[in-house]
Design an enzyme around this catalytic site. Structure first.
Site, PDB file in Angstrom:
ATOM      1  N   CYS A 122     -16.578   2.716   2.826  1.00 60.12           N
ATOM      2  CA  CYS A 122     -15.633   3.267   1.848  1.00 60.12           C
ATOM      3  C   CYS A 122     -16.066   2.979   0.411  1.00 60.12           C
ATOM      4  O   CYS A 122     -15.803   3.781  -0.489  1.00 60.12           O
ATOM      5  CB  CYS A 122     -14.233   2.696   2.076  1.00 60.12           C
ATOM      6  SG  CYS A 122     -13.306   3.478   3.408  1.00 60.12           S
ATOM      7  N   HIS A 170     -12.294  -6.708  -5.145  1.00 64.13           N
ATOM      8  CA  HIS A 170     -12.435  -5.809  -4.006  1.00 64.13           C
ATOM      9  C   HIS A 170     -13.184  -4.542  -4.424  1.00 64.13           C
ATOM     10  O   HIS A 170     -12.737  -3.783  -5.271  1.00 64.13           O
ATOM     11  CB  HIS A 170     -11.039  -5.475  -3.491  1.00 64.13           C
ATOM     12  CG  HIS A 170     -10.991  -4.734  -2.206  1.00 64.13           C
ATOM     13  ND1 HIS A 170     -11.095  -3.361  -2.150  1.00 64.13           N
ATOM     14  CD2 HIS A 170     -10.828  -5.159  -0.930  1.00 64.13           C
ATOM     15  CE1 HIS A 170     -10.992  -2.969  -0.887  1.00 64.13           C
ATOM     16  NE2 HIS A 170     -10.833  -4.048  -0.117  1.00 64.13           N
ATOM     17  N   GLY A 197      -1.207  -2.541  -5.374  1.00 65.56           N
ATOM     18  CA  GLY A 197      -2.282  -3.509  -5.207  1.00 65.56           C
ATOM     19  C   GLY A 197      -3.634  -2.858  -4.998  1.00 65.56           C
ATOM     20  O   GLY A 197      -4.668  -3.423  -5.335  1.00 65.56           O
ATOM     21  N   HIS A 198      -3.625  -1.656  -4.418  1.00 65.48           N
ATOM     22  CA  HIS A 198      -4.878  -0.941  -4.137  1.00 65.48           C
ATOM     23  C   HIS A 198      -4.847   0.402  -4.864  1.00 65.48           C
ATOM     24  O   HIS A 198      -4.054   1.278  -4.559  1.00 65.48           O
ATOM     25  CB  HIS A 198      -5.017  -0.718  -2.632  1.00 65.48           C
ATOM     26  CG  HIS A 198      -6.394  -0.310  -2.196  1.00 65.48           C
ATOM     27  ND1 HIS A 198      -7.114   0.697  -2.824  1.00 65.48           N
ATOM     28  CD2 HIS A 198      -7.192  -0.774  -1.187  1.00 65.48           C
ATOM     29  CE1 HIS A 198      -8.282   0.830  -2.213  1.00 65.48           C
ATOM     30  NE2 HIS A 198      -8.356  -0.051  -1.224  1.00 65.48           N
ATOM     31  N   CYS A 255     -10.152   2.646   7.827  1.00 69.13           N
ATOM     32  CA  CYS A 255     -10.236   3.440   6.595  1.00 69.13           C
ATOM     33  C   CYS A 255     -11.551   4.207   6.501  1.00 69.13           C
ATOM     34  O   CYS A 255     -11.590   5.320   5.957  1.00 69.13           O
ATOM     35  CB  CYS A 255     -10.062   2.537   5.383  1.00 69.13           C
ATOM     36  SG  CYS A 255     -11.151   1.100   5.355  1.00 69.13           S
ATOM     37  N   HIS A 272       0.814  -1.220   0.000  1.00 65.36           N
ATOM     38  CA  HIS A 272       0.000   0.000   0.000  1.00 65.36           C
ATOM     39  C   HIS A 272       0.854   1.280   0.000  1.00 65.36           C
ATOM     40  O   HIS A 272       0.386   2.343   0.411  1.00 65.36           O
ATOM     41  CB  HIS A 272      -0.953   0.037   1.206  1.00 65.36           C
ATOM     42  CG  HIS A 272      -2.109  -0.897   1.090  1.00 65.36           C
ATOM     43  ND1 HIS A 272      -1.977  -2.250   1.245  1.00 65.36           N
ATOM     44  CD2 HIS A 272      -3.426  -0.678   0.855  1.00 65.36           C
ATOM     45  CE1 HIS A 272      -3.151  -2.842   1.107  1.00 65.36           C
ATOM     46  NE2 HIS A 272      -4.050  -1.905   0.863  1.00 65.36           N
ATOM     47  N   GLU A 276     -13.980  -8.702   0.405  1.00 64.65           N
ATOM     48  CA  GLU A 276     -14.799  -7.470   0.352  1.00 64.65           C
ATOM     49  C   GLU A 276     -15.210  -7.177  -1.087  1.00 64.65           C
ATOM     50  O   GLU A 276     -15.131  -6.055  -1.567  1.00 64.65           O
ATOM     51  CB  GLU A 276     -14.017  -6.292   0.936  1.00 64.65           C
ATOM     52  CG  GLU A 276     -13.502  -6.552   2.332  1.00 64.65           C
ATOM     53  CD  GLU A 276     -12.632  -5.431   2.863  1.00 64.65           C
ATOM     54  OE1 GLU A 276     -12.262  -4.538   2.098  1.00 64.65           O
ATOM     55  OE2 GLU A 276     -12.328  -5.460   4.061  1.00 64.65           O
TER      56      GLU A 276
END
Length: 649
Positions: A339, A269, A192-193, A417, A141, A321
């Site tokens: 989120c 995700h 990755g995100h 988050c 991240h 998720e």
């Protein structure tokens, strides 16, 4: 000059004041590990990271050399601080607070001190091994966190003119540009995100530096070209545990199963998907690239027409998720992360920049007033990660498959988050009321407000006078102080079948153009608009392919989806039924849940069997039952009890 939207709405004013006076200070205490805050770990994976404290600010102090110790928490812990800072920026934009500004400046100084000489910014690797940076991007991240910092820096710079925070952001972005890209010697990969893409595009918009635009595009277009990228990095990685093992997740989890322009379904995700789409839509709006817009449209249509809950929530399973498949929308095992709803709002806002279609504003409104707001308790100190559409506390306690579904909001979350994300969403709401182009203004939201909006050759002032979301009327005064003709697009709400319009006191026939009614103002002209949108209580039915909701109905009024809660309707909500011919009584109750509209009717309740037999050949009898519906966002503020959105008809 910049756009100035001053929100004067009683409904939103309470929330924004709550964020400023309760939520931001509360989160500050959490980030600084002030005693007395109970942190609850949410189930994300089996990584076993402890969660009894945040340690986020202490991580920065250690990285800056101001304290001794080691890194604690998730690899993405830095982002909690950055989202707090972004919420502060918007709050200061609304109302200057010297004490809050002082805290923000101290945080900016600390972040600058924690930044490496070459611009790299991430406390996890600065503390645990800088030599391992960018080597485990599936779970590290690093770019995600720097993206959030860049977003916060741009927001703070725009709000206050602070050059230091923008300088730190540019230095971080330059480091990323030095390390990633198509050139030989650079890393041919991505995080990755998704998030850095959003930050880079915001930095481009404020600086005009094309390198940031090109780098954002590179990250987006590179994703999916080499699906083994994360696994190949992991095979060589020897550094500290950066969510090690996450690279074994399906490629769809990371949206790198195929290049973005070839993706036509939302996979993996949910937050990652809508963050990716937000950046993609921003890129399409900024460059005018039709192929990129078509990719956005495909994903938008799949999400909103096949994979979105009626509350605007997304994410059908807690495993990853993630999205699952079309029409798979379970009510009590879904995820619907706060989120993710916020990310869908981000996505919708960018789509409106490309094409003035009210469907984007409608989804934005649905997610905002329902799933997103449900993520926070009315006191601003308790938060949901997961926003279910059906809850039985006993099942949440004893069924491992439903343990992620909480019947009450914890005070904080181990993976934190959502709370700061919601804070920055609410404090930046003024950026979502209008969509502005060279000669057109779209009115997307009905919010009591006074606004001065910049166009290419002057300003337009708009004053909305409404008690929305409870009121059925908006009085809009518009003045064109530019030197050109200005088009105003007034959204006609899809949920009102009897909307009417008066222009300067005269009835005007509504002519919808993709959901907006357009009027034109010549230079120097003024206009008074009266928009009336009766808020009928409506029954909503799902597509028959949604197996969980066949034979059920959901109630809505205006922008709100309603629910049954045990405190009003007793236990065993599954035994309740709403007859097809039931009539509704609506009343606003200013003493309930900080003021809500309540819907009452007479339904049916199945009598519980007097026998202990599990099965019987006798159909259960029904009795009349009074039903009370409250807005979904307000549930779980009166203790632990059952809740249900979809009720048998």
């Amino acid at each position: 000059m910049g756009n100035n939207v001053k929100i004067t709405s009683e409904f939103w004013g309470r929330y924004r004041n709550l964020v400023r006076t309760e939520m931001i200070p509360f989160q500050w205490n959490v980030l600084n590990d002030v005693a007395g805050i109970k942190i609850e770990k949410e189930r994300l994976n089996d990584d076993g990271i402890p969660s009894e404290k945040s340690h986020a600010m202490e991580n920065f102090r250690i990285a800056a050399g101001r304290a001794k110790g080691t890194h604690y928490g998730w690899t993405f812990q830095d982002s909690d601080v950055y989202k707090w800072l972004e919420a502060v920026a918007y709050s200061l934009r609304e109302k200057m607070d010297p004490e809050l500004e002082k805290k923000a400046l101290e945080v900016i100084d600390l972040i600058a001190d924690a930044q490496e000489e070459d611009g790299y910014l991430d406390t996890f690797y600065s503390i645990l091994g800088i030599q391992y940076r960018y080597q485990s991007l599936a779970g590290s991240h690093e770019l995600y966190c720097m993206g959030h910092f860049i977003e916060a820096a741009v927001a703070y710079y725009v709000a206050t003119g602070n050059e230091k925070v923008l300088s730190v952001a540019k230095k971080a972005a330059d480091n990323i540009d030095d390390n990633f890209g198509p050139e030989d010697g650079k890393i041919h990969g991505y995080d990755g995100h998704e998030e850095i893409e959003i930050g880079l595009l915001r930095l481009f918009h404020v600086t005009g530096e094309n390198r940031y635009l090109n780098l954002a595009k590179y990250f987006l277009m590179e994703r999916g070209k080499h699906p083994d990228f994360f696994r190949e990095q992991a095979a060589k990685y020897e550094g500290p545990n950066a969510l090690n093992g996450i690279e074994k997740s399906p490629d769809t989890y990371f949206q790198n199963h195929k290049p973005i322009l070839q993706q036509d379904t939302a996979e993996g995700h949910a937050v990652r998907v809508v963050y990716m789409c937000t950046a993609l839509a921003d890129l399409a709006a900024t460059t005018g690239d039709a192929e990129i817009y078509e990719a956005c449209k495909k994903l938008w249509n799949n999400i909103t027409s096949r994979r979105m809950f009626i509350t605007g929530g997304i994410g059908s399973t807690f495993h990853g998720e993630s999205f699952t498949l079309d029409y798979d929308l379970p009510n009590d095992t879904m995820y619907c992360e706060t989120c993710a709803a916020i990310g869908l709002i981000f996505f919708a806002r960018q789509m409106l920049r490309i094409e003035p279609k009210a469907e984007y504003a409608e989804v934005m409104e649905r997610a905002l007033y329902n799933c997103a707001l449900a993520g926070m308790a009315l006191d601003g100190k308790h938060f949901f990660y997961v926003n279910p559409l059906e809850v039985n506390p006993a099942k949440s306690l004893k069924d491992p498959g439903k343990s992620h579904v909480k019947p009450v909001r914890p005070s904080w979350l181990g993976c934190a988050c959502c709370p700061p994300n919601l804070a920055r969403m609410i404090t930046s709401l003024d950026d979502y009321v209008y969509t502005i182009s060279d000669d057109t203004i779209l009115i997307n939201h009905y919010i009591d407000s006074d606004s001065t909006l910049d166009l290419k050759d002057g300003i337009v002032t708009i004053k909305q006078n409404t008690e929305y979301p409870w009121d059925e009327k908006d009085i809009i005064a518009i003045k064109n102080e530019t030197e050109s003709v200005v088009r105003i697009g007034i959204r006609i709400p899809a949920w009102s079948s009897e909307a009417s319009l008066k222009i300067n006191g005269k009835v005007s026939e509504i002519s919808k153009e993709d959901g907006y009614h357009y009027v034109e103002l010549s230079a120097g002209d003024s206009m008074d608009v009266e928009l009336i949108f009766p808020m009928e209580v409506k029954r909503n039915y799902c597509n028959p392919l949604v197996s969980e909701d066949i034979g059920k109905v959901a109630i809505s009024r205006g922008p709100f989806v309603y629910c049954l809660e045990g405190v009003d309707n007793g236990t065993s909500l599954n035994c309740l039924r709403l007859p097809e011919d039931a009539s509704f009584e609506y009343q606003y109750n200013g003493d309930l849940l900080n003021g809500v509209g309540v819907i009452k009717t007479v339904g049916k309740r199945v009598e519980l069997s007097k026998s202990s037999d599990l099965y019987t050949n006798i159909r259960p009898e029904e009795q009349d039952a009074s039903l009370t519906f409250i807005p979904y966002y307000a549930w779980a503020n009166r203790g632990e009890n059952e809740m249900e959105v979809w009720i048998r008809e």
